[in-house]
Design a protein around this motif. Structure first.
Motif, PDB file in Angstrom:
ATOM      1  N   ASP A 294       0.805  -1.221   0.000  1.00 48.59           N
ATOM      2  CA  ASP A 294       0.000   0.000   0.000  1.00 48.59           C
ATOM      3  C   ASP A 294       0.835   1.266   0.000  1.00 48.59           C
ATOM      4  O   ASP A 294       0.342   2.329  -0.322  1.00 48.59           O
ATOM      5  CB  ASP A 294      -0.943   0.021   1.203  1.00 48.59           C
ATOM      6  N   SER A 295       2.119   1.152   0.351  1.00 50.46           N
ATOM      7  CA  SER A 295       2.943   2.350   0.405  1.00 50.46           C
ATOM      8  C   SER A 295       3.216   2.929  -0.981  1.00 50.46           C
ATOM      9  O   SER A 295       3.584   4.088  -1.094  1.00 50.46           O
ATOM     10  CB  SER A 295       4.268   2.056   1.111  1.00 50.46           C
ATOM     11  N   ASP A 296       3.034   2.145  -2.038  1.00 51.42           N
ATOM     12  CA  ASP A 296       3.274   2.684  -3.374  1.00 51.42           C
ATOM     13  C   ASP A 296       1.977   3.074  -4.091  1.00 51.42           C
ATOM     14  O   ASP A 296       1.994   3.388  -5.268  1.00 51.42           O
ATOM     15  CB  ASP A 296       4.091   1.706  -4.230  1.00 51.42           C
ATOM     16  N   LEU A 297       0.846   3.076  -3.383  1.00 50.26           N
ATOM     17  CA  LEU A 297      -0.423   3.471  -3.966  1.00 50.26           C
ATOM     18  C   LEU A 297      -0.799   4.863  -3.468  1.00 50.26           C
ATOM     19  O   LEU A 297      -0.874   5.105  -2.272  1.00 50.26           O
ATOM     20  CB  LEU A 297      -1.529   2.482  -3.585  1.00 50.26           C
ATOM     21  N   PHE A 298      -1.020   5.794  -4.401  1.00 46.21           N
ATOM     22  CA  PHE A 298      -1.410   7.150  -4.048  1.00 46.21           C
ATOM     23  C   PHE A 298      -2.671   7.514  -4.802  1.00 46.21           C
ATOM     24  O   PHE A 298      -3.004   6.920  -5.812  1.00 46.21           O
ATOM     25  CB  PHE A 298      -0.304   8.149  -4.418  1.00 46.21           C
ATOM     26  N   ARG A 299      -3.357   8.548  -4.312  1.00 45.13           N
ATOM     27  CA  ARG A 299      -4.523   9.075  -5.004  1.00 45.13           C
ATOM     28  C   ARG A 299      -4.331  10.567  -5.177  1.00 45.13           C
ATOM     29  O   ARG A 299      -3.859  11.251  -4.283  1.00 45.13           O
ATOM     30  CB  ARG A 299      -5.801   8.794  -4.217  1.00 45.13           C
ATOM     31  N   ALA A 300      -4.716  11.036  -6.339  1.00 41.86           N
ATOM     32  CA  ALA A 300      -4.756  12.466  -6.593  1.00 41.86           C
ATOM     33  C   ALA A 300      -6.147  12.937  -6.194  1.00 41.86           C
ATOM     34  O   ALA A 300      -7.145  12.309  -6.537  1.00 41.86           O
ATOM     35  CB  ALA A 300      -4.494  12.743  -8.065  1.00 41.86           C
ATOM     36  N   TYR A 301      -6.224  14.041  -5.468  1.00 41.48           N
ATOM     37  CA  TYR A 301      -7.494  14.562  -4.967  1.00 41.48           C
ATOM     38  C   TYR A 301      -7.527  16.058  -5.262  1.00 41.48           C
ATOM     39  O   TYR A 301      -6.640  16.796  -4.839  1.00 41.48           O
ATOM     40  CB  TYR A 301      -7.591  14.306  -3.461  1.00 41.48           C
TER      41      TYR A 301
END
Length: 128
Positions: A26-33
């Motif tokens: 999960d540390s390499d999963l990001f979301r743009a918001y």
């Protein structure tokens, strides 16, 4: 012989189960918001308020939303690396808020968001 085959089968099942259950970190999963408020200009198309707003990364739509009646919107999507865009169906005149490194793209239809920025709030986005 039967014991060897049975033990080999059990070992194979354990190895396959372990490999198949491996999940991505999960540390390499990001979301743009991105959230903001749209303001129509005197020449803005009236259908702008019913047109989709897209987040685009690497020429792929990663998020889509529609503005509320008052022009407010929130859009999010998966983000990996690099610049991405907040894309509209009408030409942008100006914007306030967000990151000072954000800029209007040459076609005036999108705001370029620099690499590494994953959370933005635009106080106002004005359209021509």
């Amino acid at each position: 012989m039967f014991k060897i085959i049975r033990n080999l089968s059990i070992f194979s099942c354990v190895v396959l189960f372990t490999v198949s259950c491996k999940s991505s970190d999960d540390s390499d999963l990001f979301r743009a918001y991105v959230e903001g408020k749209m303001t129509l200009g005197p020449k803005s198309a009236s259908n702008l308020m019913i047109s989709p707003i897209h987040l685009v990364s690497n020429n792929r739509i990663i998020g889509e939303t529609f503005p509320k009646d008052n022009g407010q919107f929130v859009v999010a999507g998966p983000y990996t690396t690099g610049d991405y865009k907040l894309l509209f169906k009408s030409k942008i005149e100006s914007f306030s808020g967000g990151n000072p490194q954000c800029k209007i793209d040459g076609d005036s239809l999108s705001i370029i968001i620099p690499s590494g920025v994953t959370y933005l709030i635009f106080n106002e986005i004005k359209f021509k």
